[in-house]
Design an enzyme around this catalytic site. Structure first.
Site, mmCIF file in Angstrom:
data_model
loop_
_atom_site.group_PDB
_atom_site.id
_atom_site.type_symbol
_atom_site.label_atom_id
_atom_site.label_comp_id
_atom_site.label_asym_id
_atom_site.label_seq_id
_atom_site.Cartn_x
_atom_site.Cartn_y
_atom_site.Cartn_z
ATOM 1 N N ASN A 48 0.886 -1.087 0.015
ATOM 2 C CA ASN A 48 -0.030 -0.025 0.093
ATOM 3 C C ASN A 48 0.635 1.142 -0.122
ATOM 4 O OD1 ASN A 48 -2.282 -1.569 0.230
ATOM 5 N ND2 ASN A 48 -2.828 -1.269 2.176
ATOM 6 N N ARG A 392 -9.801 -4.499 -14.147
ATOM 7 C CA ARG A 392 -8.540 -5.248 -13.621
ATOM 8 C C ARG A 392 -8.854 -6.844 -14.012
ATOM 9 N NH1 ARG A 392 -5.418 -1.510 -11.367
ATOM 10 N NH2 ARG A 392 -6.283 -0.118 -10.182
ATOM 11 N N ARG A 422 -4.545 1.722 -13.414
ATOM 12 C CA ARG A 422 -3.475 2.170 -12.884
ATOM 13 C C ARG A 422 -2.524 0.688 -12.505
ATOM 14 N NH1 ARG A 422 -4.095 6.167 -9.317
ATOM 15 N NH2 ARG A 422 -3.506 7.911 -10.893
ATOM 16 N N HIS A 452 -14.947 2.689 -15.014
ATOM 17 C CA HIS A 452 -14.740 2.006 -13.893
ATOM 18 C C HIS A 452 -16.148 1.183 -13.863
ATOM 19 C CE1 HIS A 452 -14.304 1.610 -9.553
ATOM 20 N NE2 HIS A 452 -13.112 1.277 -10.124
ATOM 21 N N TYR A 485 -11.958 -10.172 -2.092
ATOM 22 C CA TYR A 485 -12.637 -9.007 -1.874
ATOM 23 C C TYR A 485 -13.841 -9.083 -1.694
ATOM 24 C CZ TYR A 485 -8.670 -6.342 -4.172
ATOM 25 O OH TYR A 485 -7.490 -5.630 -4.567
ATOM 26 N N ARG A 581 -14.161 1.633 4.385
ATOM 27 C CA ARG A 581 -12.815 0.876 4.748
ATOM 28 C C ARG A 581 -11.634 1.871 4.631
ATOM 29 N NH1 ARG A 581 -9.438 -0.728 0.978
ATOM 30 N NH2 ARG A 581 -10.783 -0.582 -0.647
ATOM 31 N N HIS A 609 -15.130 -4.284 -0.186
ATOM 32 C CA HIS A 609 -14.880 -3.482 -1.610
ATOM 33 C C HIS A 609 -16.371 -3.124 -2.102
ATOM 34 C CE1 HIS A 609 -13.944 -3.191 -5.950
ATOM 35 N NE2 HIS A 609 -12.862 -2.627 -5.481
#
Length: 709
Positions: A48, A392, A422, A452, A485, A581, A609
């Site tokens: 992270n 992703r 990213r 997204h 997730y 979160r 998530h």
């Protein structure tokens, strides 16, 4: 209740993110968490940090270097001051993480797992390491002697390096005439080198053992033990190796050349990212001062960068892949993903969707239904097209193979793939090229907007008419992350919802036509205004004395205008419960501003998530799932989709699952202005671990159904 001056309305975004990462570190430091999972949390904490420096810290640094204060963007603090404050927090957290690692290593020893360095091994282990080095490590090493190079080599920010200092023997004649080594200030001749740590070899090397004890040595120390083997061409009197690590600005500079395709432009910028400006330099604090000075000077790193002293080992993100050593007792018990009542992985999903909507709650329930649905659509003779958005993807994506299978079966497959996801750009470009080769129609989104949203529409001809089936999700269509997730995916054949989902693909193809939607909220055009209307309705209901509440679950809340809207609702008496979160810039519980708002963060074994938004609606609750957080980029600068839940059973289930999350105390921390991450559980409270209870909730529902059968 906090009595508060109205000056501070928001928590600084970067500090709130650092507080989130501190919660991850709390998990690593929690002796109730299984030992090997604690090590993995340390790895997540480190990973992270790497991303934070590559993205957020780098962006603030750019503001600072451009001479902009950035106060407007950064909520009233200058870029320079914020960089200084961030660095102080980071150094403190790094120090905490080293202390926690040391505690974990002592605990591992009690479990007969020993971390050794090169000075602690026995003769048998030394022979094994030397052979391992020759066979596996040496062929992969990149070693560069630095003194005589005109240009310093580019050090990659994804790798760790050993900075080598060789102090040469006096009168060493191994140098060419006229060559002269550097001087370390003592008059001795010194050579410097750098060794890149190979990524192809596991960082944790298990050593042979003739008893129940397990021994691990770090790859760094395997290399240290074999330094003489690497540098035996030099006549040196001493040699030292200290780890260094660099983090670079990850901003992509996208070429404006009209003649290049978007794929070419992004591919070029990803390659150029490796030479981005350095933003952080971490070093082993026991390194010699002259060695540190040599590297900082040659790499042109100065005080505007974050220079952080660390321990002997960096790139602790590798702890995410620490071997389990056959010790399942030192890991969280893996719960088997549950089936979804009414859906079968052997029967037809499309036939079931004709009669009812279904919700998949991963990882509590199986992600396999998503793959099964696409596989079925690929073979179904009545299916004419499949449209899907991808952000992703897993390494060997079953989603991609299902879509290729559909194209080979003559279906018209349209894929919107986000090339600018990213750190997944290179992977997505590679998948895009593969799909193009297989005849899949690719869309690369809308200029200036990342896509997204998580949607899929399958078109089928039934009795001469077009019928649509599909799904809308809060998470990526990625079978790897679906195991860790928490996300929700709605399977539906609701005609209006699916028709509107199809319109979004039309928008991708023809950007100038903005469609109207009655059911879906679609960013960048409508999401903000739709949520404002829902909040306004709760305000009016509160004023009228009707039931009024807002329950929101998301990853991050950073949009100041949305926060102001929630403050307004709070002042009018709307009760607001937030499960966030990550970053939370809203300050809860302040009299006269937010006294009706409570906010918690759950950090546990799974990464929370899903985005779920619930509004009381005067006693007839409305429930939505979304790909969007309440961040400015999600509301105004991306293509996002929020979908209503109309099925009464699913709606009730989602209300109940939110309540389970809201009861959390063991892994729940309170969001507050002080960023202290105080645990929610009071001493007299019964422990309630929401993720475990959520799994039990779905399992118990299955048990009830089986009993009825």
């Amino acid at each position: 209740m906090i009595h508060h001056s109205p000056v501070n309305r928001y928590i600084d975004r970067e500090k709130s993110w650092l507080a989130f990462n501190a919660r991850v570190l709390q998990e690593a430091g929690d002796d109730n968490v299984p030992l090997l999972d604690r090590l993995r949390f340390l790895g997540i904490f480190s990973n992270n940090f790497d991303e934070f420096f590559r993205v957020r810290y780098a962006a603030i640094r750019r503001l600072s270097l451009e001479g902009q204060t950035g106060e407007k963007i950064l909520g009233g603090i200058s870029a320079q001051k914020l960089l200084k404050e961030i660095t102080e927090i980071v150094i403190e957290q790094q120090s905490d993480s080293l202390r926690i690692l040391s505690v974990i290593e002592k605990e591992l020893e009690k479990e007969n797992i020993f971390m050794l360095n090169e000075a602690q091994i026995n003769k048998e282990q030394e022979l094994f390491i030397k052979d391992f080095f020759i066979q596996k490590v040496s062929p992969e090493l990149v070693t560069i002697i630095l003194n005589d190079l005109d240009e310093f080599p580019i050090l990659k920010d994804t790798s760790g390096y050993l900075a080598i200092k060789l102090v040469m023997k006096p009168h060493y004649d191994g140098l060419a005439d006229g060559d002269k080594d550097d001087d370390d200030g003592t008059g001795e001749e010194v050579r410097y080198a750098v060794i890149e740590m190979p990524k192809t070899v596991n960082r944790f090397v298990q050593l042979p053992s003739n008893n129940e004890k397990k021994y691990i040595i770090m790859l760094d120390d395997v290399i240290r033990l074999n330094l003489h083997s690497i540098f035996n061409v030099f006549h040196y009197q001493s040699i030292s190796a200290h780890m260094i690590k660099i983090t670079r600005d990850a901003e992509l500079e996208i070429d404006s050349d009209q003649s290049k395709s978007l794929m070419e432009k992004i591919s070029t910028s990803v390659k150029e990212r490796r030479i981005g400006e350095p933003v952080r330099f971490v070093y082993d604090q026991s390194i010699d001062a002259d060695t540190l000075e040599f590297f900082l000077t040659r790499m042109e790193i100065d005080s505007s960068d974050s220079i952080i002293p660390g321990g002997r080992y960096h790139n602790r993100r590798d702890y995410m892949d620490f071997p389990s050593l056959g010790r399942q007792d030192l890991l969280y018990q893996q719960n088997v993903p549950l089936p979804v009542t009414g859906l079968s992985l052997e029967g037809s999903i499309i036939q079931r969707l004709k009669h009812k909507d279904y919700m998949i709650n991963t990882p509590y329930q199986s992600f396999s239904y998503v793959i099964k649905f696409l596989r079925e659509a690929a073979l179904d003779p009545k299916v004419i097209s499949i449209k899907i958005t991808l952000y992703r993807l897993a390494k060997n994506s079953q989603i991609i193979s299902s879509l290729i299978n559909a194209a080979k079966n003559g279906k018209k497959v349209t894929v919107q793939i986000e090339l600018q996801a990213r750190f997944d750009e290179a992977s997505n470009i590679s998948y895009a090229e593969l799909m193009q080769t297989e005849g899949i129609n690719l869309i690369f989104g809308v200029k200036g907007l990342k896509v997204h949203s998580k949607i899929c529409v399958v078109e089928r001809i039934e009795s001469g008419k077009l019928k649509r089936y599909g799904f809308v999700s809060t998470g990526n269509f990625n079978e790897s992350t679906a195991r860790i997730y928490t996300d929700v995916t709605l399977f539906t054949s609701h005609a209006a919802i699916m028709k509107e989902a199809g319109k979004i693909f039309d928008f991708f193809e023809v950007n100038y036509r903005v469609h109207r939607y009655r059911h879906l909220f679609v960013s960048p055009h409508y999401t903000r205004s739709k949520f404002y209307k829902l909040i306004d309705r709760e305000i009016l209901n509160a004023i009228a004395g009707k039931e009024a509440y807002i329950k929101l679950k998301m990853n991050s809340l950073t949009d100041y205008r949305m926060i102001d809207k929630l403050y307004e609702a709070s002042r009018e008496g709307v009760r607001i419960q937030l499960i966030i979160r990550g970053i939370c810039c809203l300050i809860p519980g302040v009299e006269g501003m937010s006294e009706n708002i409570e906010a918690i963060s759950i950090v546990d074994n799974y990464l929370e998530h899903s985005r779920v938004y619930i509004f009381a609606n005067g006693g007839d609750p409305e429930v939505f799932i979304s790909s969007a957080d309440f961040m400015t980029r999600n509301l105004d600068a991306r293509v996002e989709v929020t979908c209503p839940i109309y099925d009464s059973e699913i709606k009730q289930e989602m209300l109940e699952v939110f309540e389970i999350g809201w009861k959390a105390n063991v892994k729940a921390r309170l969001h507050s202005e002080t960023l202290e991450n105080k645990y929610r559980k009071k001493p007299d409270q019964k422990p309630f671990r929401a993720q475990l209870e959520t799994y039990n909730y779905f399992r118990n529902k299955l048990d009830v159904i089986y009993e009825q059968l």
